[in-house]
Design an enzyme around this catalytic site. Structure first.
Site, PDB file in Angstrom:
ATOM      1  N   ASN A 228       0.838  -1.203   0.000  1.00  0.00           N
ATOM      2  CA  ASN A 228       0.000   0.000   0.000  1.00  0.00           C
ATOM      3  C   ASN A 228       0.875   1.255   0.000  1.00  0.00           C
ATOM      4  O   ASN A 228       2.097   1.177   0.000  1.00  0.00           O
ATOM      5  CB  ASN A 228      -0.957  -0.014   1.204  1.00  0.00           C
ATOM      6  N   ASP A 298      -3.921  -6.247   5.107  1.00  0.00           N
ATOM      7  CA  ASP A 298      -4.905  -7.086   5.804  1.00  0.00           C
ATOM      8  C   ASP A 298      -4.791  -8.555   5.399  1.00  0.00           C
ATOM      9  O   ASP A 298      -5.080  -9.441   6.179  1.00  0.00           O
ATOM     10  CB  ASP A 298      -6.320  -6.578   5.509  1.00  0.00           C
ATOM     11  N   ASP A 328      -3.348  -9.521  13.360  1.00  0.00           N
ATOM     12  CA  ASP A 328      -3.481  -8.117  13.738  1.00  0.00           C
ATOM     13  C   ASP A 328      -2.390  -7.813  14.767  1.00  0.00           C
ATOM     14  O   ASP A 328      -2.438  -8.282  15.908  1.00  0.00           O
ATOM     15  CB  ASP A 328      -4.880  -7.863  14.309  1.00  0.00           C
ATOM     16  N   LYS A 363     -10.266  -3.485  19.186  1.00  0.00           N
ATOM     17  CA  LYS A 363      -8.865  -3.881  19.371  1.00  0.00           C
ATOM     18  C   LYS A 363      -8.425  -3.836  20.827  1.00  0.00           C
ATOM     19  O   LYS A 363      -7.305  -4.221  21.144  1.00  0.00           O
ATOM     20  CB  LYS A 363      -7.968  -2.976  18.533  1.00  0.00           C
TER      21      LYS A 363
HETATM   22  N1  CTP Z   1      -3.103  -2.963  12.452  1.00  0.00           N
HETATM   23  C1  CTP Z   1      -2.203  -3.926  12.866  1.00  0.00           C
HETATM   24  N2  CTP Z   1      -2.184  -5.133  12.245  1.00  0.00           N
HETATM   25  C2  CTP Z   1      -3.030  -5.422  11.244  1.00  0.00           C
HETATM   26  C3  CTP Z   1      -3.933  -4.441  10.808  1.00  0.00           C
HETATM   27  C4  CTP Z   1      -3.947  -3.222  11.429  1.00  0.00           C
HETATM   28  O1  CTP Z   1      -1.426  -3.650  13.777  1.00  0.00           O
HETATM   29  N3  CTP Z   1      -2.975  -6.614  10.659  1.00  0.00           N
HETATM   30  C5  CTP Z   1      -3.142  -1.673  13.149  1.00  0.00           C
HETATM   31  C6  CTP Z   1      -2.673  -0.522  12.315  1.00  0.00           C
HETATM   32  O2  CTP Z   1      -1.300  -0.267  12.517  1.00  0.00           O
HETATM   33  C7  CTP Z   1      -3.528   0.640  12.827  1.00  0.00           C
HETATM   34  C8  CTP Z   1      -4.837  -0.039  13.125  1.00  0.00           C
HETATM   35  O3  CTP Z   1      -4.504  -1.390  13.426  1.00  0.00           O
HETATM   36  O4  CTP Z   1      -3.037   1.165  14.026  1.00  0.00           O
HETATM   37  C9  CTP Z   1      -5.773   0.016  11.948  1.00  0.00           C
HETATM   38  O5  CTP Z   1      -6.791  -0.860  12.133  1.00  0.00           O
HETATM   39  P1  CTP Z   1      -7.497  -1.649  10.929  1.00  0.00           P
HETATM   40  O6  CTP Z   1      -8.669  -2.334  11.496  1.00  0.00           O
HETATM   41  O7  CTP Z   1      -6.560  -2.470  10.171  1.00  0.00           O
HETATM   42  O8  CTP Z   1      -7.845  -0.459  10.031  1.00  0.00           O
HETATM   43  P2  CTP Z   1      -8.215  -0.616   8.588  1.00  0.00           P
HETATM   44  O9  CTP Z   1      -7.254  -1.433   7.807  1.00  0.00           O
HETATM   45  O10 CTP Z   1      -8.442   0.776   8.152  1.00  0.00           O
HETATM   46  O11 CTP Z   1      -9.532  -1.483   8.784  1.00  0.00           O
HETATM   47  P3  CTP Z   1     -10.778  -1.506   7.876  1.00  0.00           P
HETATM   48  O12 CTP Z   1     -10.224  -1.882   6.546  1.00  0.00           O
HETATM   49  O13 CTP Z   1     -11.638  -2.513   8.508  1.00  0.00           O
HETATM   50  O14 CTP Z   1     -11.301  -0.117   7.966  1.00  0.00           O
END
Ligand code: CTP
Length: 431
Positions: A228, A298, A328, A363
């Site tokens: 990304n 993700d 996560d 979280k």
């Molecule tokens: N995060 C993480 N590990 C992941 C995904 C996210 O540590 N596998 C952390 C990111 O660093 C950030 C936060 O979680 O601090 C973001 O949350 P997330 O749910 O991943 O946000 P989005 O990707 O924006 O989720 P969504 O697509 O559901 O909006």
């Protein structure tokens, strides 16, 4: 902006040939208004776009242009002119002046002054998008950025005077002021919009801070990956602010193009799984503050190929790419109970506060920093950001500012809340 930072500062404002030269008149005006003593230097090319008289009227000083102007040299010679300023701003910096300076030439007043000065020089490039992205201009940019006392500011994206669209536009004068003042006076720029005072050396002495930053890469085969846009700038700014506050900082970073701040323990990782292992290891002995600023992918390909896929095979593989969910990182650290205060980021394009608040509880963390990634003037590819801070008690906005400045202000807000949680022993966390 911190106007105090400019009081009595001597600024040599160099204007080179480009349509953006008209914006430099506003920049000169803002500098004078902020209390700076401004001397304008125009190259021959700049004269085609704007009159010296405009700058003379705005700054109260006659513009300097010629290297071999006997009269001007009697007043302040070119070497004196190089010694006079506290800082130099080149705005707009044309492709031509970048090329001549990168080659070390001294064929006019500006390039001669540049070779003779050792003061901070801020480059504000502006040109047609094709000229900006040309490999030679980009090479010159890299050469100039490597000079220890040169700072290259980014260009803005958007419609250009030539009718084309893309990167290469000059930053707005207000944004130039904000970015430069953040580097001029750290003491001023660390002041919060409301809340505790500036970052001091001892604020986090003896405390451990772990920060994730940048993107992750999830490989499909040895040369192709899913990733990304994250630049890492927000996490790196937080890490720099935490080091300045005296913390023991571990920065776990995905692949980015910026240098790590001095004084951090850098753990370079590529994939989400590596980031998780590094985060669990860095927090194993406990840490006071864990900040997840990384944009973790993700999903990852379920079965990455061991060998580079040939074009035909790649088409099949990509059209049926099977994905598995990544761990996560933030939630895993929260579940481990090894971090006293946990901060996450939420990048949203709609319903910013609502989506962010649900992440906060999902979280099991203490604070979420939410930003609107649908805006082009802040966020992923910008030097600026504006965020909402949402914890279990309140929501607070930190107005648009440079990421460096925001890193410092954010850190102060985090430290303030972490201390409060320590004092009253309440987490308010959703677990
Ligand atoms: N995060 C993480 N590990 C992941 C995904 C996210 O540590 N596998 C952390 C990111 O660093 C950030 C936060 O979680 O601090 C973001 O949350 P997330 O749910 O991943 O946000 P989005 O990707 O924006 O989720 P969504 O697509 O559901 O909006």
């Amino acid at each position: 902006m911190a106007p105090e930072a400019w009081q009595s500062k001597r600024v040599l404002l160099a204007v080179t040939g480009g349509i953006a030269a008209y914006k430099s008149a506003l920049l000169a005006r803002l500098l004078v208004k902020a209390g700076a003593d401004v001397q304008v230097l125009m190259t021959a090319g700049a004269h085609a776009f704007i009159q010296p008289l405009t700058f003379q009227a705005l700054t109260g000083r006659a513009v300097r242009s010629d290297l071999l102007d006997e009269q001007a040299e009697q007043g302040m010679g070119h070497i004196e002119l190089a010694r006079w300023p506290d800082l130099v701003i080149i705005a707009p910096a044309s492709a031509d002046v970048m090329a001549r300076a990168a080659a070390g030439m001294a064929d006019d007043l500006l390039t001669t002054v540049l070779l003779a000065t050792r003061k901070q020089v801020f480059w504000v490039p502006a040109m047609n998008q094709a000229m900006w992205s040309h490999p030679l201009t980009q090479r010159n940019r890299t050469v100039l950025a490597a000079v220890p006392f040169y700072t290259m500011l980014d260009t803005a994206e958007g419609a250009q005077a030539c009718g084309e669209t893309g990167p290469g536009r000059m930053l707005e004068p207000e944004d130039i002021m904000t970015l430069i003042s953040a580097t001029l006076s750290p003491a001023d720029s660390t002041r919060l919009h409301s809340g505790p005072g500036p970052i001091s050396d001892g604020l986090l002495s003896g405390h451990r801070v772990v920060i994730t930053a940048g993107p992750t890469r999830e490989y499909i085969d040895p040369v192709r990956f899913v990733s990304n846009e994250s630049s890492g700038r927000m996490g790196y700014a937080l890490a720099a602010a935490a080091v300045a506050a005296g913390a023991d900082v571990t920065l776990i970073s995905g692949p980015v193009g910026i240098p790590a701040p001095d004084g951090v323990h850098l753990r370079s990782v590529t994939s989400a799984e590596q980031m998780l292992q590094a985060a669990l290891m860095a927090t194993a002995d406990g840490c006071e503050i864990f900040i997840a600023a990384a944009a973790v992918a993700d999903y990852r390909p379920a079965r990455p190929a061991g060998q580079k896929l040939k074009k035909q095979a790649a088409a099949v593989q990509l059209s049926q790419l099977e994905l598995v969910e990544n761990p996560d990182v933030l939630k895993s650290v929260a579940d481990s109970g090894n971090a006293a205060y946990l901060v996450g980021f939420a990048a949203e394009t709609e319903q910013l506060a609502e989506h962010a608040r649900s992440k906060l509880t999902r979280k099991g963390i203490d604070l979420i920093v939410a930003n609107d990634v649908s805006r082009t003037d802040i966020g992923f590819n910008s030097d600026f950001n504006e965020v909402l801070l949402i914890d279990h008690q309140q929501t607070q906005r930190l107005e648009r500012q440079s990421k460096r400045q925001l890193g410092q202000n954010l850190l102060l807000q985090i430290v303030d809340r972490w201390r409060l949680k320590n004092e009253d022993g309440t987490s308010g966390r959703g677990k």
